[in-house]
Design an enzyme around this catalytic site. Structure first.
Site, PDB file in Angstrom:
ATOM      1  N   ALA A  80       0.858  -1.181   0.000  1.00 23.84           N
ATOM      2  CA  ALA A  80       0.000   0.000   0.000  1.00 23.84           C
ATOM      3  C   ALA A  80       0.896   1.233   0.000  1.00 23.84           C
ATOM      4  O   ALA A  80       2.075   1.152   0.360  1.00 23.84           O
ATOM      5  CB  ALA A  80      -0.875  -0.014   1.244  1.00 23.84           C
ATOM      6  N   GLY A 119       0.539  -5.190   0.545  1.00 21.60           N
ATOM      7  CA  GLY A 119      -0.588  -5.145  -0.383  1.00 21.60           C
ATOM      8  C   GLY A 119      -0.229  -5.662  -1.764  1.00 21.60           C
ATOM      9  O   GLY A 119      -1.110  -6.103  -2.510  1.00 21.60           O
ATOM     10  N   GLU A 122      -0.484  -9.317  -1.464  1.00 24.07           N
ATOM     11  CA  GLU A 122      -1.920  -9.598  -1.296  1.00 24.07           C
ATOM     12  C   GLU A 122      -2.641  -9.520  -2.643  1.00 24.07           C
ATOM     13  O   GLU A 122      -3.535 -10.308  -2.926  1.00 24.07           O
ATOM     14  CB  GLU A 122      -2.524  -8.604  -0.296  1.00 24.07           C
ATOM     15  CG  GLU A 122      -2.019  -8.851   1.124  1.00 24.07           C
ATOM     16  CD  GLU A 122      -2.513  -7.805   2.101  1.00 24.07           C
ATOM     17  OE1 GLU A 122      -2.240  -6.620   1.885  1.00 24.07           O
ATOM     18  OE2 GLU A 122      -3.180  -8.177   3.074  1.00 24.07           O
ATOM     19  N   GLU A 142       3.814  -5.864   6.995  1.00 25.95           N
ATOM     20  CA  GLU A 142       2.968  -4.865   7.673  1.00 25.95           C
ATOM     21  C   GLU A 142       3.240  -4.776   9.159  1.00 25.95           C
ATOM     22  O   GLU A 142       3.169  -3.699   9.758  1.00 25.95           O
ATOM     23  CB  GLU A 142       1.485  -5.187   7.448  1.00 25.95           C
ATOM     24  CG  GLU A 142       0.961  -4.851   6.063  1.00 25.95           C
ATOM     25  CD  GLU A 142       1.170  -5.965   5.047  1.00 25.95           C
ATOM     26  OE1 GLU A 142       2.002  -6.869   5.291  1.00 25.95           O
ATOM     27  OE2 GLU A 142       0.495  -5.933   4.001  1.00 25.95           O
TER      28      GLU A 142
HETATM   29  C1  3H9 Z   1       0.445  -2.478   3.228  1.00 22.64           C
HETATM   30  O1  3H9 Z   1       0.711  -2.934   2.168  1.00 22.64           O
HETATM   31  C2  3H9 Z   1      -0.910  -2.583   3.862  1.00 22.64           C
HETATM   32  C3  3H9 Z   1      -1.798  -3.586   3.206  1.00 22.64           C
HETATM   33  O2  3H9 Z   1      -1.721  -4.834   3.798  1.00 22.64           O
HETATM   34  C4  3H9 Z   1      -3.214  -3.113   3.374  1.00 22.64           C
HETATM   35  C5  3H9 Z   1      -3.920  -3.018   2.090  1.00 22.64           C
HETATM   36  C6  3H9 Z   1      -5.360  -2.601   2.265  1.00 22.64           C
HETATM   37  N1  3H9 Z   1       4.613   3.500   0.259  1.00 22.64           N
HETATM   38  O3  3H9 Z   1      13.241   1.697   0.949  1.00 22.64           O
HETATM   39  P1  3H9 Z   1      13.703   2.473  -0.199  1.00 22.64           P
HETATM   40  C7  3H9 Z   1       9.452   4.936  -0.684  1.00 22.64           C
HETATM   41  S1  3H9 Z   1       1.571  -1.637   4.152  1.00 22.64           S
HETATM   42  C8  3H9 Z   1       5.110   4.717   0.007  1.00 22.64           C
HETATM   43  O4  3H9 Z   1      14.738   3.504   0.029  1.00 22.64           O
HETATM   44  P2  3H9 Z   1      14.917   0.143  -1.298  1.00 22.64           P
HETATM   45  C9  3H9 Z   1      10.492   5.207   0.378  1.00 22.64           C
HETATM   46  O5  3H9 Z   1      10.001   6.043   1.376  1.00 22.64           O
HETATM   47  C10 3H9 Z   1       3.016  -1.595   3.129  1.00 22.64           C
HETATM   48  N2  3H9 Z   1       6.415   4.951  -0.199  1.00 22.64           N
HETATM   49  O6  3H9 Z   1      14.189   1.541  -1.391  1.00 22.64           O
HETATM   50  C11 3H9 Z   1      11.584   5.846  -0.436  1.00 22.64           C
HETATM   51  O7  3H9 Z   1      11.205   7.188  -0.652  1.00 22.64           O
HETATM   52  P3  3H9 Z   1      12.295   8.335  -0.727  1.00 22.64           P
HETATM   53  C12 3H9 Z   1       3.727  -2.885   3.138  1.00 22.64           C
HETATM   54  C13 3H9 Z   1       7.248   3.915  -0.160  1.00 22.64           C
HETATM   55  O8  3H9 Z   1      15.263  -0.213  -2.698  1.00 22.64           O
HETATM   56  C14 3H9 Z   1      11.500   5.128  -1.782  1.00 22.64           C
HETATM   57  O9  3H9 Z   1      10.198   4.549  -1.838  1.00 22.64           O
HETATM   58  N3  3H9 Z   1       4.956  -2.758   2.402  1.00 22.64           N
HETATM   59  C15 3H9 Z   1       6.790   2.626   0.098  1.00 22.64           C
HETATM   60  O10 3H9 Z   1      15.979   0.172  -0.271  1.00 22.64           O
HETATM   61  C16 3H9 Z   1      12.517   4.033  -1.948  1.00 22.64           C
HETATM   62  O11 3H9 Z   1      12.416   3.143  -0.834  1.00 22.64           O
HETATM   63  C17 3H9 Z   1       6.103  -2.386   2.983  1.00 22.64           C
HETATM   64  O12 3H9 Z   1       6.163  -2.187   4.168  1.00 22.64           O
HETATM   65  C18 3H9 Z   1       5.398   2.429   0.299  1.00 22.64           C
HETATM   66  N4  3H9 Z   1       4.893   1.205   0.533  1.00 22.64           N
HETATM   67  O13 3H9 Z   1      13.824  -0.854  -0.753  1.00 22.64           O
HETATM   68  C19 3H9 Z   1       7.296  -2.284   2.073  1.00 22.64           C
HETATM   69  N5  3H9 Z   1       7.855   1.784   0.088  1.00 22.64           N
HETATM   70  O14 3H9 Z   1      13.144   8.006  -1.921  1.00 22.64           O
HETATM   71  C20 3H9 Z   1       7.996  -1.004   2.325  1.00 22.64           C
HETATM   72  C21 3H9 Z   1       8.930   2.529  -0.186  1.00 22.64           C
HETATM   73  O15 3H9 Z   1      11.501   9.563  -0.855  1.00 22.64           O
HETATM   74  N6  3H9 Z   1       9.107  -0.778   1.430  1.00 22.64           N
HETATM   75  N7  3H9 Z   1       8.582   3.819  -0.340  1.00 22.64           N
HETATM   76  O16 3H9 Z   1      13.069   8.248   0.556  1.00 22.64           O
HETATM   77  C22 3H9 Z   1      10.276  -1.438   1.520  1.00 22.64           C
HETATM   78  O17 3H9 Z   1      10.460  -2.347   2.305  1.00 22.64           O
HETATM   79  C23 3H9 Z   1      11.384  -0.965   0.638  1.00 22.64           C
HETATM   80  O18 3H9 Z   1      11.064   0.325   0.206  1.00 22.64           O
HETATM   81  C24 3H9 Z   1      11.643  -1.845  -0.618  1.00 22.64           C
HETATM   82  C25 3H9 Z   1      12.702  -1.138  -1.516  1.00 22.64           C
HETATM   83  C26 3H9 Z   1      12.194  -3.209  -0.170  1.00 22.64           C
HETATM   84  C27 3H9 Z   1      10.405  -2.033  -1.422  1.00 22.64           C
END
Ligand code: 3H9
Length: 710
Positions: A80, A119, A122, A142
């Site tokens: 999400a 998400g 999911e 999450e």
């Molecule tokens: C969810 O899914 C809820 C559902 O179950 C409910 C559905 C109804 N959103 O980490 P990075 C940004 S909860 C917005 O440096 P990497 C991050 O802030 C979500 N922004 O890259 C950064 O911005 P900036 C569950 C996001 O290559 C930029 O992207 N998912 C999101 O080291 C680059 O990120 C997670 O918890 C997001 N979801 O790692 C996954 N994700 O450049 C969260 C990232 O401005 N994300 N950003 O600083 C991660 O674990 C890592 O970002 C990922 C890439 C592994 C994907």
């Protein structure tokens, strides 16, 4: 909606989603639903809108036999859009999109590359099939944001992979590899890169073959086999709760995730979804989730340094030198070897080197015996470590980290020597935890190449590295220290030069209060209990006993001027001597309070003219925490930390501050800055006015009704 001409035509469905007619010769036509929402293809409103429009678009196109969800850029949907949390949710709802996909008359295939998280996974589980490229990683993280997978994840994952593995994945938030996902049945195929196709084309072919083979429209919601297995083993949930109790102490989300998976095992799918939605709302409103979401962005913000832009060239680091094979040097060497880098360790004597390397091997063997590494991996890592006693061996290293005894004269000598030996352009780092990096750098003719890299013990485990920027450190030297720290899996935070930098400088204030509280009549074990109950891994006195009270103590100059000195003088030097602030049972490792410590505290208090009194838990907590918060505000004022959130990242990764309280500065904001200045003023009047004077930044921010952590 514009439709372009040409063979493989594309139709834009929203700002970030387009459906493309893609023909695979000899196989047929798929609707490729391309998502393009950089940086991580999060499920922002326009992505949901596009996906919702894609389902009828594919259904209504007589040529398209199947749909494939495929993402541009570096990753599949990473979850999400966290930035939308806490704001009114605009339609369509992701669960509605999932329902549409599930009901689609044509099969949907998720083509996963990079990461399918939260998400995103999911969404993939709502598809009829899932394929991934070999390097993909999948997970429901999450829980790390203090919430649960609220897009059906807690209901679909146990149906796909079974309850035990789903419990592990959902409560830990861990990512798994494509190979493991295939083994578990979470995905239906790994798109083989060797077959000379892009992952997307591999997925298109998979989809068309599934149609040709008549595999139909399998829905995860209909899988019953794993639920039946759980009904035969009802103790599975209580056993699991017992097993992870220590790991999740203080956190609310993991228990709620377990309750959702219980619902998946017990209830029909739609009722389970309702339960998930209800519990999801509860967690979204939980202050712990606010804190954990804050931390997510704080960790990423800490990587940004205003005058060191993201495109600053980074120096190549392939060979690392570590000077010193003691606790820190050994741990630092392990951290680099774990990431596959070659490390040259240099010690003063053969004996010290052998001792250090033996400790490293023992640590690795212990990890192997716990199943964290295979014996082969242990040998591989040991093979990356070269040891010697000749500093000339460091000459060709790209980064040399000094981890010798914490003594300025010694460190200066070491750096003067490194300056003569190490090749020009290499990065020279000191692991000092307190000392002036500028003074150390001043011993070299290349202060621009000198930085601090302050690791935390045990350095192979603790995530934090304070990257200390000296007055003359070059931007690319700082960028390199930040980048290499991330390469080895650490969380680097830039800090400026001052005694103790950010973390230890604040910790010192807490320690001062803890010691003072004991003289005023608080019991050391009460102080430890209050901080432990707050969520810290242990209190300051337990920590001292573990580390050894004699660190930095000198028998020759000891004059019973502090309780610690009095204890050391009585050979109560902590766990290693069986006694410190506590009495330690060597067999059970239990620590018991000891009245002798109170007698000594009373004697010292009397000598210093300090009156003892009853002190309640609230005062203990406030004095320990607010003293460090006040110091944190001074650190911010002085520019030693760039942001309040950097201070929080430091405390969470270096000192075990509970992430569900967001770090000391976030906690202070939540506590109320005006309330804090009131307490500080009260303490200033009752105790030491200099010690308790509120930092101007704290007072001003409180007066403006603002927050330190944003
Ligand atoms: C969810 O899914 C809820 C559902 O179950 C409910 C559905 C109804 N959103 O980490 P990075 C940004 S909860 C917005 O440096 P990497 C991050 O802030 C979500 N922004 O890259 C950064 O911005 P900036 C569950 C996001 O290559 C930029 O992207 N998912 C999101 O080291 C680059 O990120 C997670 O918890 C997001 N979801 O790692 C996954 N994700 O450049 C969260 C990232 O401005 N994300 N950003 O600083 C991660 O674990 C890592 O970002 C990922 C890439 C592994 C994907």
């Amino acid at each position: 909606m514009a439709r372009s001409d040409g063979k493989n035509t594309a139709m834009r469905l929203s700002r970030s989603v387009a459906v493309e007619r893609h023909e695979e010769p000899g196989l047929g036509v798929v609707g490729a639903i391309w998502i393009d929402n950089p940086p991580v293809n999060a499920l922002s409103q326009h992505v949901r809108e596009g996906l919702a429009a894609a389902v009828p678009a594919v259904a209504d196109d007589p040529e398209m036999q199947a749909a494939v969800i495929v993402c541009r850029g570096r990753t599949f949907i990473a979850g999400a859009d966290i930035r939308e949390f806490g704001k009114p949710r605009l339609p369509p709802d992701t669960n509605e999109v999932r329902r549409m996909i599930e009901k689609s008359p044509k099969p949907f295939v998720a083509a996963i590359h990079g990461t399918a998280l939260g998400g995103g996974l999911e969404m993939a589980m709502a598809c009829h099939f899932r394929v991934a490229d070999a390097n993909a990683r999948l997970g429901l993280p999450e829980v790390k944001l203090g919430i649960l997978p609220g897009g059906g994840g807690t209901q679909r994952l146990p149906r796909l992979v079974g309850v035990p593995r789903a419990l592990e994945m959902v409560t830990s938030g861990e990512h798994i590899t494509a190979a493991e996902a295939l083994d578990l049945g979470l995905i239906d195929g790994v798109v083989d890169r060797l077959a000379n196709t892009s992952p997307a084309v591999g997925a298109f072919r998979f989809a068309l073959r599934a149609v040709a083979e008549g595999r139909g429209l399998p829905r995860v919601r209909d899988i019953e086999s794993h639920r039946a297995a759980v009904r035969e083993n009802p103790g599975i949930f209580s056993d699991f709760r017992r097993r992870i109790a220590r790991r999740i102490r203080g956190f609310n989300a993991p228990e709620v995730c377990i309750q959702c998976i219980e619902a998946a095992a017990e209830l029909p799918f739609d009722e389970g979804l309702l339960r998930e939605a209800e519990l999801s709302r509860q967690l979204h409103a939980d202050p712990q989730s606010r804190a954990q979401r804050y931390y997510f962005f704080a960790e990423r913000a800490a990587r940004k340094i205003p005058d060191v832009p993201a495109d600053t060239p980074v120096r190549e680091v392939a060979r690392v030198g570590v000077l010193g094979a003691g606790t820190m040097g050994g741990g630092i060497s392990m951290a680099f070897a774990n990431a596959g880098l070659q490390v040259q360790i240099v010690e003063q004597s053969r004996e010290a080197l052998d001792r250090g390397l033996a400790t490293v091997r023992r640590n690795y063997d212990r990890s192997a015996s716990r199943g964290r590494f295979t014996q082969e991996q242990v040998e591989e890592r040991m093979g990356l470590l070269a040891g010697g006693t000749d500093r000339d061996a460091l000459a060709e290293c790209d980064l040399v980290i000094e981890a010798v005894f914490e003594d300025m004269e010694l460190k200066k000598k070491v750096f003067a020597g490194l300056d003569r030996i190490v090749r020009p352009g290499a990065l020279l780092a000191t692991n000092t935890s307190y000392l002036d990096v500028n003074e150390i750098a001043g011993e070299t003719k290349r202060p621009e190449d000198v930085v601090g890299m302050h690791f935390f013990s045990p350095a192979n485990v603790m995530k934090l590295v304070e990257v200390v920027r000296g007055e003359k450190s070059a931007p690319d030297a700082i960028a390199t220290a930040m980048s290499i720290s991330r390469t080895i899996g650490k969380v680097p935070v830039p800090v400026g030069v001052c005694h103790g930098f950010v973390g230890n400088r604040m910790l010192f204030q807490r320690r001062l209060q803890a010691d003072r509280l004991v003289l005023e009549g608080a019991l050391p074990w009460d102080i430890d209990r209050v901080l432990y109950d707050f969520g810290m891994p242990m209190g300051p006195f337990r920590m001292s006993d573990l580390a050894g009270l004699d660190v930095g103590w000198n028998a020759a100059t000891s004059s019973s001027s502090t309780l610690r000195e009095m204890l050391c003088e009585r050979d109560r030097r902590g766990r290693k001597t069986g006694r410190g602030y506590y009495v330690h049972d060597s067999a059970t490792r239990a620590a018991a309070p000891d009245p002798e410590v109170l007698d000594l505290a009373r004697e010292l208090a009397e000598r210093l003219g300090i009156e003892q009194r009853e002190i309640d838990d609230e005062e203990i907590l406030n004095r320990c925490l607010l003293s460090s918060v006040n110091e944190g505000a001074k650190i911010l004022e002085e520019g030693i930390a760039l942001r309040a959130s950097d201070i929080d990242v430091i405390w969470i990764n270096g000192y075990g501050w509970p992430v569900y309280r967001g770090g000391p500065m976030f906690w202070a904001d939540e506590f109320g800055l005006d309330k804090i200045t009131g307490i500080l003023d009260d303490y200033a009047a009752r105790f030491d006015p200099d010690q308790w004077r509120a930092a101007p930044l704290l007072r001003e921010t409180a007066a403006d009704g603002g927050r330190l952590s944003g």
